[in-house]
Enzyme design. Structure first.
Site, PDB file in Angstrom:
ATOM      1  N   GLU A   1       0.816  -1.217   0.000  1.00  0.00           N
ATOM      2  CA  GLU A   1       0.000   0.000   0.000  1.00  0.00           C
ATOM      3  C   GLU A   1       0.852   1.270   0.000  1.00  0.00           C
ATOM      4  O   GLU A   1       0.648   2.150  -0.826  1.00  0.00           O
ATOM      5  CB  GLU A   1      -0.928   0.028   1.227  1.00  0.00           C
TER       6      GLU A   1
ATOM      7  N   ILE B   1      -0.521  -1.992   7.833  1.00  0.00           N
ATOM      8  CA  ILE B   1      -1.476  -1.781   8.929  1.00  0.00           C
ATOM      9  C   ILE B   1      -2.839  -1.595   8.281  1.00  0.00           C
ATOM     10  O   ILE B   1      -3.059  -0.605   7.572  1.00  0.00           O
ATOM     11  CB  ILE B   1      -1.134  -0.538   9.786  1.00  0.00           C
ATOM     12  N   ASP B   2      -3.731  -2.526   8.466  1.00  0.00           N
ATOM     13  CA  ASP B   2      -5.099  -2.307   7.996  1.00  0.00           C
ATOM     14  C   ASP B   2      -5.898  -1.799   9.185  1.00  0.00           C
ATOM     15  O   ASP B   2      -5.917  -2.419  10.249  1.00  0.00           O
ATOM     16  CB  ASP B   2      -5.724  -3.590   7.430  1.00  0.00           C
TER      17      ASP B   2
ATOM     18  N   THR C   1      -5.633   1.861   9.863  1.00  0.00           N
ATOM     19  CA  THR C   1      -4.677   2.857  10.366  1.00  0.00           C
ATOM     20  C   THR C   1      -5.333   3.818  11.358  1.00  0.00           C
ATOM     21  O   THR C   1      -4.740   4.182  12.371  1.00  0.00           O
ATOM     22  CB  THR C   1      -4.034   3.630   9.187  1.00  0.00           C
TER      23      THR C   1
ATOM     24  N   ASP D   1      -6.366  -4.547   0.897  1.00  0.00           N
ATOM     25  CA  ASP D   1      -7.360  -4.670   1.966  1.00  0.00           C
ATOM     26  C   ASP D   1      -7.946  -6.084   2.002  1.00  0.00           C
ATOM     27  O   ASP D   1      -8.418  -6.537   3.042  1.00  0.00           O
ATOM     28  CB  ASP D   1      -8.536  -3.700   1.744  1.00  0.00           C
TER      29      ASP D   1
HETATM   30  C1  IPD Z   1      -8.901   0.952   5.391  1.00  0.00           C
HETATM   31  C2  IPD Z   1      -9.650   0.003   6.283  1.00  0.00           C
HETATM   32  C3  IPD Z   1     -11.099   0.403   6.398  1.00  0.00           C
HETATM   33  C4  IPD Z   1     -11.767   0.495   5.046  1.00  0.00           C
HETATM   34  C5  IPD Z   1     -10.993   1.456   4.162  1.00  0.00           C
HETATM   35  C6  IPD Z   1      -9.531   1.033   4.051  1.00  0.00           C
HETATM   36  P1  IPD Z   1      -6.259   1.291   5.851  1.00  0.00           P
HETATM   37  O1  IPD Z   1      -7.556   0.516   5.236  1.00  0.00           O
HETATM   38  O2  IPD Z   1      -9.614  -1.314   5.799  1.00  0.00           O
HETATM   39  O3  IPD Z   1     -11.792  -0.526   7.160  1.00  0.00           O
HETATM   40  O4  IPD Z   1     -13.083   0.925   5.198  1.00  0.00           O
HETATM   41  O5  IPD Z   1     -11.586   1.507   2.888  1.00  0.00           O
HETATM   42  O6  IPD Z   1      -8.852   1.968   3.260  1.00  0.00           O
HETATM   43  O7  IPD Z   1      -6.115   2.540   5.054  1.00  0.00           O
HETATM   44  O8  IPD Z   1      -6.507   1.533   7.276  1.00  0.00           O
HETATM   45  O9  IPD Z   1      -5.189   0.331   5.540  1.00  0.00           O
HETATM   46 CA    CA Z   2      -6.230  -1.304   4.304  1.00  0.00          CA
HETATM   47 CA    CA Z   3      -3.017   0.221   5.460  1.00  0.00          CA
HETATM   48 CA    CA Z   4      -4.280   3.582   4.257  1.00  0.00          CA
END
Ligand code: IPD
Ligand code: CA
Ligand code: CA
Ligand code: CA
Length: 285
Positions: A73, A96-97, A99, A224
């Site tokens: 990412e 990090i999912d 964030t 994701d």
């Molecule tokens: C996000 C998370 C969130 C989702 C967003 C993502 P990130 O990823 O998965 O739950 O609703 O669309 O972008 O940016 O925290 O890696």
């Molecule tokens: Ca994510």
């Molecule tokens: Ca992320």
């Molecule tokens: Ca992100």
């Protein structure tokens, strides 16, 4: 490049070790100070830990598997490049999912790593270092939580389902406000309840172990979902695209559910609701 089952098992074993090590950095960041920056939009946040963890994972994988491809990412964001998938073994990394959860010390957040070979999802790891829960799957071999088999729930009826809805990206587009509110209203009424935990990968892991019966999330990115989609499928669940016939994890509009019956019910509900919303829009103008 053909990879056999033993290769894939070795790849995933190595990646699991690497993920555990990255989990140590993750925990330090979660509990301590972090530098928070916005990317292209003020709501699109990144911390020094997202970058640190991704760098460590990439360098570990690169040194062990120099001929593998990597889509990460933060690396993608930095180079402003479009992620392209080739037939080569490709690691798809979300360091990090969730964030925003990480920044707020809200413990629904994880490291997610998928492996695609010949453009097919072949392995997946989702690790929440805070609960020390590691979800894993290899294509054709089932899904596991800390080494124990997991399965999706048995719920086939929408009215008995607990459903995750993620509106994160859509939230910021006023054009789609009525679409979001329409879906929220429809799913809230048709189901037993709604959750929004703020981590797409954790939500997929929860569908895989049956803690959630289903989820619907729009506008996601490959990192994701790459790991989570395989983990859900290997746990016996179904994954559909909300609009298209075929699900493409590189362009995911995801419906994941305990089974196909439930996934189809949600797909129908979402599409019928969107149609109604759009008709209302037309009569308003
Ligand atoms: C996000 C998370 C969130 C989702 C967003 C993502 P990130 O990823 O998965 O739950 O609703 O669309 O972008 O940016 O925290 O890696
Ligand atoms: Ca994510
Ligand atoms: Ca992320
Ligand atoms: Ca992100």
């Amino acid at each position: 490049i053909m990879s056999n089952e033993i290769d894939i098992r070795n790849y995933i074993e190595f990646a699991k070790e690497l993920t555990l090590k990255a989990g140590e950095i993750f925990k330090c960041g979660f509990e301590g100070q972090k530098i928070v920056e916005a990317k292209e939009h003020e709501w699109d946040l990144v911390t020094d830990y997202d970058k640190k963890i991704e760098k460590q994972l990439i360098s570990g994988l690169k040194s062990k598997f120099p001929d593998h491809e990597i889509i990460g990412e933060e690396d993608t964001a930095e180079g402003k490049k479009e992620p392209v998938l080739t037939d080569k073994p490709t690691w798809i990394i979300d360091p990090i999912d969730g964030t925003l959860n990480f920044i707020n010390s809200f413990p629904e957040t994880c490291i997610s790593i998928g492996l695609a070979i010949c453009k097919e999802l072949s392995g997946g790891i989702i690790y929440n270092p805070l609960s020390d829960e590691m979800y894993t799957a290899i294509k054709g071999q089932g899904a596991f939580l800390n080494g124990k088999p997991i399965h999706t729930s048995c719920v086939t009826e929408l009215k008995k389902a607990l459903i995750e809805l993620e509106f994160f990206s859509l939230r910021f587009s006023s054009k789609n406000r009525d679409i979001i509110l329409g879906r929220l209203d429809a799913v809230l009424h048709a189901s037993r309840g709604i959750r929004h935990i703020g981590s797409a990968a954790m939500a997929l892991a929860y569908v895989a172990k049956g803690a959630l019966d289903s989820l619907h999330m729009d506008h996601l990115q490959p990192w994701d979902v790459a790991a989570g989609v395989l983990i859900v499928r290997e746990a016996g669940g179904a994954v559909l695209d909300a609009k298209e016939e075929r699900y493409d994890f590189m362009k995911p509009n995801t419906i994941a559910a305990a089974n196909c019956t439930l996934a189809m019910e949600i797909k129908e509900l979402i599409n019928n609701t969107d149609l109604k919303t759009m008709r209302k829009r037309l009569t308003r103008t």
